[in-house]
Design an enzyme around this catalytic site. Structure first.
Site, PDB file in Angstrom:
ATOM      1  N   ARG A 238      14.852 -14.431 -11.057  1.00 31.87           N
ATOM      2  CA  ARG A 238      15.748 -13.377 -10.560  1.00 31.87           C
ATOM      3  C   ARG A 238      16.868 -13.959  -9.701  1.00 31.87           C
ATOM      4  O   ARG A 238      18.002 -13.466  -9.740  1.00 31.87           O
ATOM      5  CB  ARG A 238      14.971 -12.333  -9.775  1.00 31.87           C
ATOM      6  CG  ARG A 238      14.207 -11.368 -10.632  1.00 31.87           C
ATOM      7  CD  ARG A 238      15.149 -10.482 -11.410  1.00 31.87           C
ATOM      8  NE  ARG A 238      14.411  -9.417 -12.066  1.00 31.87           N
ATOM      9  CZ  ARG A 238      14.754  -8.877 -13.216  1.00 31.87           C
ATOM     10  NH1 ARG A 238      15.838  -9.313 -13.850  1.00 31.87           N
ATOM     11  NH2 ARG A 238      14.042  -7.908 -13.738  1.00 31.87           N
TER      12      ARG A 238
ATOM     13  N   SER B 235      -5.688 -11.009  -4.825  1.00 34.24           N
ATOM     14  CA  SER B 235      -4.864 -10.129  -5.660  1.00 34.24           C
ATOM     15  C   SER B 235      -3.820  -9.370  -4.859  1.00 34.24           C
ATOM     16  O   SER B 235      -2.658  -9.293  -5.262  1.00 34.24           O
ATOM     17  CB  SER B 235      -5.741  -9.143  -6.431  1.00 34.24           C
ATOM     18  OG  SER B 235      -6.498  -9.810  -7.410  1.00 34.24           O
TER      19      SER B 235
ATOM     20  N   HIS C 268      19.401 -15.019 -12.001  1.00 32.77           N
ATOM     21  CA  HIS C 268      20.139 -13.863 -12.517  1.00 32.77           C
ATOM     22  C   HIS C 268      21.221 -13.414 -11.532  1.00 32.77           C
ATOM     23  O   HIS C 268      22.244 -12.861 -11.936  1.00 32.77           O
ATOM     24  CB  HIS C 268      19.198 -12.684 -12.782  1.00 32.77           C
ATOM     25  CG  HIS C 268      18.303 -12.888 -13.965  1.00 32.77           C
ATOM     26  ND1 HIS C 268      17.138 -12.193 -14.124  1.00 32.77           N
ATOM     27  CD2 HIS C 268      18.391 -13.713 -15.039  1.00 32.77           C
ATOM     28  CE1 HIS C 268      16.542 -12.570 -15.240  1.00 32.77           C
ATOM     29  NE2 HIS C 268      17.293 -13.500 -15.810  1.00 32.77           N
TER      30      HIS C 268
ATOM     31  N   GLU D  38      -0.890 -11.630  -3.939  1.00 31.81           N
ATOM     32  CA  GLU D  38      -0.038 -11.949  -5.086  1.00 31.81           C
ATOM     33  C   GLU D  38       0.839 -10.764  -5.471  1.00 31.81           C
ATOM     34  O   GLU D  38       2.039 -10.914  -5.719  1.00 31.81           O
ATOM     35  CB  GLU D  38      -0.915 -12.369  -6.273  1.00 31.81           C
ATOM     36  CG  GLU D  38      -1.687 -13.641  -6.002  1.00 31.81           C
ATOM     37  CD  GLU D  38      -3.092 -13.647  -6.584  1.00 31.81           C
ATOM     38  OE1 GLU D  38      -3.454 -12.711  -7.321  1.00 31.81           O
ATOM     39  OE2 GLU D  38      -3.837 -14.595  -6.287  1.00 31.81           O
TER      40      GLU D  38
ATOM     41  N   THR E 233      -2.791 -24.987   0.350  1.00 34.00           N
ATOM     42  CA  THR E 233      -2.930 -25.574  -0.984  1.00 34.00           C
ATOM     43  C   THR E 233      -2.319 -26.978  -0.978  1.00 34.00           C
ATOM     44  O   THR E 233      -1.147 -27.154  -0.649  1.00 34.00           O
ATOM     45  CB  THR E 233      -2.237 -24.684  -2.038  1.00 34.00           C
ATOM     46  OG1 THR E 233      -2.786 -23.361  -1.937  1.00 34.00           O
ATOM     47  CG2 THR E 233      -2.424 -25.229  -3.440  1.00 34.00           C
TER      48      THR E 233
ATOM     49  N   ARG F  47      -1.878 -17.745  -9.510  1.00 34.43           N
ATOM     50  CA  ARG F  47      -1.260 -16.422  -9.671  1.00 34.43           C
ATOM     51  C   ARG F  47      -0.084 -16.234  -8.723  1.00 34.43           C
ATOM     52  O   ARG F  47       0.896 -15.577  -9.068  1.00 34.43           O
ATOM     53  CB  ARG F  47      -2.307 -15.336  -9.484  1.00 34.43           C
ATOM     54  CG  ARG F  47      -3.290 -15.266 -10.649  1.00 34.43           C
ATOM     55  CD  ARG F  47      -4.498 -14.373 -10.373  1.00 34.43           C
ATOM     56  NE  ARG F  47      -4.189 -13.161  -9.658  1.00 34.43           N
ATOM     57  CZ  ARG F  47      -4.269 -11.927 -10.170  1.00 34.43           C
ATOM     58  NH1 ARG F  47      -4.647 -11.751 -11.420  1.00 34.43           N
ATOM     59  NH2 ARG F  47      -3.984 -10.878  -9.436  1.00 34.43           N
TER      60      ARG F  47
ATOM     61  N   GLY G   9      -0.914 -17.956  -0.133  1.00 31.04           N
ATOM     62  CA  GLY G   9      -1.726 -17.092   0.715  1.00 31.04           C
ATOM     63  C   GLY G   9      -2.398 -17.862   1.834  1.00 31.04           C
ATOM     64  O   GLY G   9      -2.317 -17.494   3.001  1.00 31.04           O
ATOM     65  N   SER G  10      -3.041 -18.962   1.477  1.00 30.77           N
ATOM     66  CA  SER G  10      -3.786 -19.741   2.468  1.00 30.77           C
ATOM     67  C   SER G  10      -2.887 -20.591   3.345  1.00 30.77           C
ATOM     68  O   SER G  10      -3.220 -20.888   4.491  1.00 30.77           O
ATOM     69  CB  SER G  10      -4.799 -20.658   1.768  1.00 30.77           C
ATOM     70  OG  SER G  10      -4.134 -21.692   1.055  1.00 30.77           O
TER      71      SER G  10
ATOM     72  N   ASP H  36      10.940  -9.077  -5.012  1.00 34.48           N
ATOM     73  CA  ASP H  36      11.843  -8.116  -5.651  1.00 34.48           C
ATOM     74  C   ASP H  36      12.671  -7.349  -4.626  1.00 34.48           C
ATOM     75  O   ASP H  36      13.843  -7.051  -4.876  1.00 34.48           O
ATOM     76  CB  ASP H  36      11.059  -7.142  -6.542  1.00 34.48           C
ATOM     77  CG  ASP H  36      10.790  -7.710  -7.927  1.00 34.48           C
ATOM     78  OD1 ASP H  36      11.338  -8.775  -8.276  1.00 34.48           O
ATOM     79  OD2 ASP H  36      10.027  -7.072  -8.684  1.00 34.48           O
TER      80      ASP H  36
END
Length: 187
Positions: free
Chosen positions: A57, A151, A60, A154, A91, A46, A87-88, A162
Site C-alpha cells: 500500500r 491473532s 501504491h 495480527e 523475534t 502472520r 507482537g513479542s 490501513d
C-alpha cells in the site's frame, strides 16, 4: 457457539483494543514515514503478511517501499526507515534487522505488544497494540482473547497499517485512481 457469534466477538475485541491505541504514537510513525528516503517493512509469520500488505500500500501511495526478505530489496541506508511488526518484540530475525538498521543510522519504528522489549527499545517510535502472544509471557497483559494467541495482534496491526494509509493518502492528496495507477498490472 456458531462461527457467526465468534465473528461478532472478534470484531468486538478488535474494536475495544483499537480504542486503547495511542493516537500520538500513530502520528509519530506517520511522521517518520513522511520524512524517510525509503521505507522497509518487516514481520515474521502472520504478522509478516500484514506487514507485506502495508509495504504494498505504501508503494501504491508512491513511496519507495520494500518488504524485507524479497530478492529485490536493496540495502538499508541512513535516512531510510525500517518498520517492524512484532507482537513479542523479541523475534530473533527481526531483532537482528533492527540492530543492523540502527548500525547504518537508519530509523526504526515498530508495532508491538511489548515496546519495552528488544525491538521497542531500539525503535525511534513505536505503536503499542493490545494483544496476547505465546512468544512472551511476562504477565504484563491481563488481556484474554477467544482467538488463538497472536491473532488479535495480527488483525489489529493490519487495521492500524490501513488507517495510516488512509491518513497518508489524504496528506499526499492521492486519489484511488492515483493509487490504482501504481497497482500491479502484470498479474
Amino acid at each position: 457457539m456458531s462461527s457467526y457469534n465468534h465473528l461478532i466477538k472478534i470484531i468486538d475485541e478488535l474494536s475495544a483494543n483499537a480504542q486503547e491505541i495511542n493516537s500520538e504514537q500513530l502520528d509519530n510513525v506517520e511522521h517518520l514515514i513522511e520524512k524517510a528516503n525509503r521505507i522497509f517493512v518487516a514481520g515474521a509469520g502472520r504478522s509478516g503478511f500484514a506487514a507485506r500488505a502495508f509495504a504494498n500500500r505504501l508503494m501504491h501511495l508512491g513511496y519507495q517501499s520494500y518488504f524485507v526478505g524479497e530478492p529485490t530489496t536493496p540495502s538499508i541506508q541512513k535516512g531510510d526507515l525500517l518498520i517492524i511488526g512484532s507482537g513479542s518484540g523479541e523475534t530473533d530475525s527481526l531483532v537482528t534487522m533492527a540492530k543492523k538498521a540502527k548500525k547504518v543510522e537508519a530509523t526504526v519504528a515498530t508495532l508491538t505488544i511489548f515496546p519495552i522489549n528488544t525491538i521497542g527499545s531500539l525503535a525511534d517510535a513505536y505503536i503499542t497494540l493490545p494483544g496476547v502472544t505465546s512468544k512472551v509471557d511476562k504477565g504484563e497483559s491481563d488481556l484474554t482473547s477467544p482467538q488463538p494467541k497472536g491473532s488479535s495482534f495480527e488483525q489489529l496491526s493490519w487495521l492500524v497499517y490501513d488507517s495510516m494509509i488512509v491518513t497518508l493518502k489524504n496528506k499526499k492528496n492521492q486519489s484511488d485512481e492515483d493509487m490504482f495507477f501504481r497497482h500491479a498490472n502484470l498479474e
